[in-house]
Enzyme design. Structure first.
Site, PDB file in Angstrom:
ATOM      1  CG  ASP A   1       4.584   4.889   2.172  1.00  0.00           C
ATOM      2  OD1 ASP A   1       4.571   3.397   2.329  1.00  0.00           O
ATOM      3  OD2 ASP A   1       5.560   5.522   2.433  1.00  0.00           O
TER       4      ASP A   1
ATOM      5  CG  ASP B   1       8.533   8.376   1.895  1.00  0.00           C
ATOM      6  OD1 ASP B   1       7.788   7.463   1.748  1.00  0.00           O
ATOM      7  OD2 ASP B   1       9.613   8.358   2.308  1.00  0.00           O
TER       8      ASP B   1
ATOM      9  CG  ASP C   1       5.465   4.762  -1.513  1.00  0.00           C
ATOM     10  OD1 ASP C   1       4.929   3.730  -1.225  1.00  0.00           O
ATOM     11  OD2 ASP C   1       6.069   5.609  -0.702  1.00  0.00           O
TER      12      ASP C   1
END
Length: 794
Positions: A479, A668, A672
């Site tokens: 990410d 995080d 996600d």
């Protein structure tokens, strides 16, 4: 209504391309499909979970259930729940200790749902409330350990010597006399506590497996322990002194310890879905002809108009009908900055209005993106690992086979002329030697050792199944916001000192990440500030020491009568093209300078990505704009960048990447979480949200990317240890079972052989894992030309 081919969201109007099959909700999904055009094996809508409640209509609720410790419990609880009036669908997850129920609130209330599945040793609570099963498990082990040690003490001091032929004058107790009778019955009582109290979960599991028609390992363990105990009680009643309470005790304690380790790992892995369920809006203010009325979110229908005020959460997905406001959608999208919403813009259920107010028209399915994320996260977390499925399949065949072999062995020895006692002991030996203690300990003990070493290395393993399912990753997907970058807005470009001080004087009253960055970077002057105004999504203005100061977008400053020089307008355009947020500063009719805020990359991200790129394909997945991700797209160590990807599509991207091999996802944020749960190996950073940590298989506790490479070595080494343990467990049964069938092993030696096998598994699991993490860290440090990683390690 057209839905996105990739993520299932509404596509109105759809985004299409002649070279790509399908219709998509956004350019991000289109680009993913263009690059990864192999269909995934599983989509958001077709994840299989037991008795699927998604096929039923009604409200959805999640329960935490204590007492599940095998796959058979899932089948039993699902059947019990769906037999209750008002429950239309149920799916239980042993791996997470949760249940998903679809129910009719008109026939059964949410408060009554826990009672629907409780009983037979199961306890249920609302998922948000959590449960307290740990103390009960520890209590059972403590009680069993005490009485088990007392049982074995009598055996070591008196019974074993007597069985070996030592005289009663050396033992101080004659087993055939009153003192011996007292000793034997005292042993029976202590063994009964171990079997009945400590072994209750095993006995209950056996009962449940019979009720559900799915024989499991609990059934085999319970039969062996109960047979040994029952035979021994019968022997005492008939006046015999050779009893096997030790066998029953050893079996129950060995399996219970293994179950305890397994439950502790599962407890760490069980995502309680707390963060997302807390973000669900329960009620909404629906606008009517007579004003507004407060209704439950479930009562909203497509086309309803919902009023959302400043500081309130948007209840469902929809379209802005009236108003202008800044909306924080970071919970869902991962975007670090609030997004300005005006009439006609789409809004996401779960987003928070931070500045202004909106009237939202409810979308076609009257559902929140947060709800979809919650459902999908539960589905991907509930999938059992490969080893668990293997054990389930083995149990379905192995347990009936052992029972048949025990009966056949007993009958064969009777026909061969053996006494009834000897024949029964042969059958008992078959049951005992086949007890899957080593098999039951193989995974949880190796997992516990891996978890401990991971803690020493600064990594928290939150799901023990990662050691079963994750090998060295072929693809590592990152990410962007909050992972490769810090996720916090800081100044990328400062204005001159006077402009910074004027901007800080105005922004001190604003609630916006860029405002915070400005006031942190410049000292707020001791000035008189009057008539502060907030222009949602555009900027702020105020009178500072008698001069009107405006900070914000070019359109705002133009509307306020200030002239924007072409050079400053070009700087704003350039900043936006790089994914940054510019803010012009002006007063007295002139725009003086521009301040630029942005999300900075994390320290040492390049060295970590370079180190991983040696053996892995590196991919970046982000919900941000392509411009914001451009610096990663241009990096030589990054193979692909997928930008503008919605949360649901992140998980789909991971699924499609799995066609290339094993995929690890590093993230995080809450957005996600589904992707972290879908990946073969999910890694979350300590600074991330709680839901991301719960969905991930590992959490790096140092808030640094440096430890990410070592996670792959650790999982591979632990997986190898699990395989070694399983290989030994199967070899043990392959050798010991024929000996028991032949009558070579009596129940006592069968129990000792079973214990020795378990001790070998314990010893193998306790050895220090050789992970090679030191070399990985060294490689990472060596790849960093600035030495940042090495310095961080020190």
């Amino acid at each position: 209504m057209t839905t996105c081919t990739l993520c299932g969201l509404a596509a109105d109007p759809p985004v299409t391309d002649s070279g790509v099959d399908g219709e998509f909700c956004c350019r991000g999904c289109l680009e993913v499909a263009r690059t990864l055009d192999e269909p995934a094996d599983r989509s958001v809508d077709d994840v299989e979970t037991g008795a699927d409640p998604d096929d039923a209509e009604g409200e959805t609720a999640y329960l935490s259930v204590d007492g599940m410790h095998c796959a058979t419990c899932e089948t039993f609880l699902e059947a019990r729940a769906t037999d209750h009036e008002g429950v239309a669908g149920a799916a239980a997850s042993y791996s997470t200790g949760t249940m998903k129920l679809t129910y009719d609130p008109g026939r059964v209330s949410a408060e009554e749902l826990p009672a629907v599945v409780e009983g037979t040793g199961y306890e249920a609570t609302a998922a948000e409330a959590g449960t307290d099963d740990e103390h009960e498990l520890e209590g059972r082990l403590l009680v069993g350990g005490f009485f088990g040690m007392m049982t074995m003490l009598w055996y070591v001091l008196f019974l074993y010597p007597a069985y070996l032929g030592l005289g009663s004058d050396l033992l101080f107790v004659d087993l055939t006399g009153p003192a011996g009778s007292y000793l034997l019955w005292n042993t029976a009582v202590m063994a009964a506590v171990v079997v009945g109290y400590t072994g209750f979960p095993i006995l209950r599991g056996a009962y449940v497996s019979l009720r559900a028609g799915h024989p499991n390992m609990d059934l085999l363990v319970a039969m062996a322990a109960a047979t040994a105990f029952g035979y021994s009680v019968l022997a005492l009643l008939l006046g015999h002194t050779e009893v096997y309470f030790d066998v029953a005790t050893v079996i129950v304690m060995a399996v219970s310890v293994g179950d305890y380790y397994q439950d502790r790992v599962r407890e760490a892995a069980a995502g309680r879905l707390t963060e997302l369920t807390e973000q669900r809006a329960d009620n909404a203010r629906r606008r009517t002809a007579d004003g507004t009325e407060t209704v439950g979110v479930g009562d909203l229908a497509s086309g309803d108009e919902v009023v959302v005020g400043d500081g309130e959460r948007i209840p469902v997905d929809g379209t802005v009908l009236e108003g202008t406001a800044a909306v924080d959608e970071s919970l869902v999208t991962g975007e670090s900055l609030p997004v300005r919403k005006t009439p006609g813009d789409e809004v996401i259920g779960g987003g928070m209005v931070t500045d202004g107010g909106l009237v939202v028209t409810v979308g076609p399915d009257a559902r929140s993106t947060v709800d979809r994320l919650t459902d999908f996260l539960w589905e991907v977390q509930s999938d059992r690992g490969d080893v668990q499925r293997l054990v389930d399949r083995i149990a379905a065949v192995f347990v009936p086979l052992v029972v048949v072999l025990a009966v056949v062995a007993t009958g064969t020895h009777l026909l061969a002329g053996a006494t009834a006692t000897d024949a029964l002991l042969t059958g008992l030996a078959v049951l005992v030697v086949s007890c899957p203690c080593a098999l039951g300990l193989a995974t949880p003990l190796a997992t516990a050792a891996g978890v401990k070493q991971a803690l020493d290395d600064g990594v928290v393993i939150t799901d023990g199944s990662v050691f079963e399912t994750a090998t060295e990753a072929d693809v590592v997907a990152f990410d962007k916001t909050g992972t490769l970058t810090t996720g916090d807005v800081s100044l990328v470009e400062r204005a001159d000192e006077r402009a910074m001080r004027r901007a800080a004087a105005v922004e001190q009253f604003a609630d916006h990440p860029l405002a915070t960055a400005i006031t942190d970077a410049a000292s707020v002057p001791d000035a008189t500030v009057e008539r502060f105004e907030n222009h949602p999504g555009r900027g702020v203005s105020a009178t500072v020491d008698g001069e009107r100061v405006v900070v914000g977008t070019p359109s705002l400053l133009t509307d306020e009568g200030l002239t924007v020089p072409a050079e400053l307008r070009d700087r704003c355009d350039h900043a936006r093209s790089n994914g940054h947020v510019p803010a012009l500063v002006g007063w007295n009719g002139r725009v003086r300078d521009v301040v630029v805020g942005g999300d900075r990359p994390r320290d040492a991200w390049e060295s970590v990505v370079r180190a991983l790129a040696v053996d892995h394909e590196v991919v970046v997945i982000t919900g941000d704009s392509p411009e914001a991700a451009e610096q990663f797209r241009e990096h030589e160590a990054v193979d692909e960048v997928f930008a503008g990807v919605p949360p649901e599509a992140k998980a789909e991207v991971v699924q499609r990447l799995q066609s290339r091999g094993t995929v690890a996802m590093v993230g995080d944020g809450t957005n996600d979480a589904p992707a972290l749960g879908t990946a073969d190996l999910g890694i979350a950073l300590e600074s991330g949200t709680r839901l991301a940590a719960e969905a991930a298989d590992a959490v790096v506790t140092t808030d640094s990317l440096r430890q990410v490479p070592s996670v792959f070595d650790l999982t591979a080494a632990t997986r190898s240890r699990i395989r070694q343990n399983l290989a030994w467990a199967f070899c043990y049964n392959a050798v010991a079972l024929p000996l028991a069938l032949a009558g070579v092993l009596n129940p006592l030696f069968a129990a000792l052989a079973m214990t020795a096998s378990s001790l070998l598994v314990v010893g193998n699991s306790a050895r220090h894992l050789s992970t090679g993490s030191d070399s990985t860290a060294a490689d990472a440090a060596g790849a960093d030309p600035t030495g940042a990683v090495a310095a961080e390690a020190d």
